[in-house]
Design an enzyme around this catalytic site. Structure first.
Site, PDB file in Angstrom:
ATOM      1  CG  ASP A  22      42.289  41.007  33.018  1.00  0.00           C
ATOM      2  OD1 ASP A  22      41.912  40.223  33.913  1.00  0.00           O
ATOM      3  OD2 ASP A  22      41.780  41.035  31.882  1.00  0.00           O
ATOM      4  CG  ASN A  70      36.259  41.247  39.543  1.00  0.00           C
ATOM      5  OD1 ASN A  70      37.209  42.007  39.698  1.00  0.00           O
ATOM      6  ND2 ASN A  70      36.022  40.678  38.364  1.00  0.00           N
TER       7      ASN A  70
HETATM    8  C1  IPE Z   1      39.043  43.890  35.395  1.00  0.00           C
HETATM    9  O1  IPE Z   1      39.303  42.567  35.097  1.00  0.00           O
HETATM   10  C2  IPE Z   1      38.944  44.059  36.881  1.00  0.00           C
HETATM   11  C3  IPE Z   1      40.181  43.893  37.608  1.00  0.00           C
HETATM   12  C4  IPE Z   1      41.379  43.724  37.103  1.00  0.00           C
HETATM   13  C5  IPE Z   1      40.058  43.953  39.037  1.00  0.00           C
HETATM   14  P1  IPE Z   1      38.146  41.564  34.705  1.00  0.00           P
HETATM   15  O2  IPE Z   1      38.795  40.272  34.370  1.00  0.00           O
HETATM   16  O3  IPE Z   1      37.112  41.510  35.782  1.00  0.00           O
HETATM   17  O4  IPE Z   1      37.518  42.274  33.415  1.00  0.00           O
HETATM   18  P2  IPE Z   1      36.654  41.694  32.239  1.00  0.00           P
HETATM   19  O5  IPE Z   1      35.581  40.858  32.866  1.00  0.00           O
HETATM   20  O6  IPE Z   1      37.574  40.841  31.413  1.00  0.00           O
HETATM   21  O7  IPE Z   1      36.161  42.875  31.503  1.00  0.00           O
HETATM   22  C1  IPE Z   2      42.606  39.805  37.305  1.00  0.00           C
HETATM   23  O1  IPE Z   2      42.799  38.532  36.828  1.00  0.00           O
HETATM   24  C2  IPE Z   2      42.327  39.827  38.781  1.00  0.00           C
HETATM   25  C3  IPE Z   2      40.940  40.119  39.126  1.00  0.00           C
HETATM   26  C4  IPE Z   2      39.999  40.445  38.304  1.00  0.00           C
HETATM   27  C5  IPE Z   2      40.593  40.049  40.520  1.00  0.00           C
HETATM   28  P1  IPE Z   2      41.614  37.607  36.363  1.00  0.00           P
HETATM   29  O2  IPE Z   2      41.178  36.772  37.533  1.00  0.00           O
HETATM   30  O3  IPE Z   2      40.528  38.386  35.725  1.00  0.00           O
HETATM   31  O4  IPE Z   2      42.345  36.685  35.303  1.00  0.00           O
HETATM   32  P2  IPE Z   2      41.815  36.278  33.867  1.00  0.00           P
HETATM   33  O5  IPE Z   2      41.455  37.539  33.143  1.00  0.00           O
HETATM   34  O6  IPE Z   2      40.646  35.382  34.077  1.00  0.00           O
HETATM   35  O7  IPE Z   2      42.979  35.581  33.235  1.00  0.00           O
HETATM   36 MG    MG Z   3      40.229  39.042  33.812  1.00  0.00          MG
END
Ligand code: IPE
Ligand code: IPE
Ligand code: MG
Length: 253
Positions: A22, A70
């Site tokens: 993340d 997502n």
């Molecule tokens: C968790 O990250 C899912 C992945 C890393 C693929 P998210 O960014 O989607 O999680 P939340 O929304 O902060 O819980």
């Molecule tokens: C994790 O990074 C990757 C996926 C969830 C696909 P994020 O896209 O959630 O990045 P942040 O949490 O918004 O910084």
């Molecule tokens: Mg995230």
């Protein structure tokens, strides 16, 4: 600086490491870049941890790349992410083969575009002879989706007369999950600063050690993985028992 790899006790390496990757979007934003640039940089971090895990002797690594939730992101981001995965698989497969890595995918593949499925099938097939670390890519995955599917499949099996409800054990449930035949994670890592599990492997992490770091995923490197492993090795896993019981057991070995 000496690598932390040398500080790892090779007799107690976590067999299975699960990672919630993340912080890509915030990494990009903090540099005045588009979120998608963070996802691109995230691919390099994936390559680094796969190499680092292989070097440390990890047997399984499960990477949360795209969750069921997502799918609710803006369409442009979803499309870009799915396309990036195709590009990354094409570029990284030869490196995985060289490292002996075996690729596997867990998640609701029925929702993935044909382009993604084709490149996944190609990479899974091309790496199938790997005898090193197994990498499970969690794509369109969520734990509640997986458990719901397992319940449906068990009910169907019971209705067909293939299983009997009274014979269902915890092992039966595990066998109906997408992670069947993979040992439960010993260590769960989440980058990006949030301390939650976001619908990842809820059943499987019942007794995993949790490790959170503020580091954004694109900054995560080999040393960061080794640091998490060293931290894991400092913990006492009691599985509900007392500390004395664990120490006594260790003395017997
Ligand atoms: C968790 O990250 C899912 C992945 C890393 C693929 P998210 O960014 O989607 O999680 P939340 O929304 O902060 O819980
Ligand atoms: C994790 O990074 C990757 C996926 C969830 C696909 P994020 O896209 O959630 O990045 P942040 O949490 O918004 O910084
Ligand atoms: Mg995230």
């Amino acid at each position: 600086m000496e690598s932390l790899l040398k500080s790892i006790d090779t007799t107690r390496v976590p067999r299975h490491i699960a990672i919630i990757m993340d912080g890509n979007g915030r990494w990009a934003k903090s540099r005045g870049m588009e979120r998608s640039a963070g996802h691109v940089a995230g691919v390099d971090a994936v390559r680094r941890v796969i190499e680092a895990g292989s070097e440390a002797g990890v047997e399984y690594m499960t990477l949360y790349a795209f969750s069921t939730e997502n799918w609710n992101r803006p369409k442009e981001e979803v499309d870009a992410l799915l396309h990036l995965i195709v590009v990354a698989l094409e570029r990284e497969t030869s490196g995985m083969i060289a490292n002996g890595v075996r690729l596997n995918v867990i998640g609701d593949c029925s929702r993935l575009p044909e382009e993604s499925m084709e490149s996944l099938r190609r990479s899974i097939d091309a790496t199938s002879k790997g005898t090193g670390m197994q990498v499970n890519l969690a794509l369109s995955y969520s734990s509640r989706w997986e458990i719901t599917k397992a319940v449906r499949d068990m009910v169907d099996a019971a209705l067909r007369g293939d299983i009997d409800s009274s014979s269902i054990t915890e092992d039966t449930v595990s066998d109906y999950l997408t992670t069947r035949s993979i040992p439960d994670p010993d260590l769960l890592i989440r980058t990006g600063g949030d301390e939650r599990v976001s619908n990842f492997l809820l059943w499987q992490i019942a007794y995993s050690e949790l490790y959170f770091t503020d580091m954004y995923w694109p900054d995560f490197d080999k040393e960061a993985l080794y640091k998490a492993i060293v931290d894991y090795q400092s913990r006492e896993r009691r599985f509900g028992k007392t500390s004395e019981q664990i120490t006594r057991l260790e003395d017997q070995i």
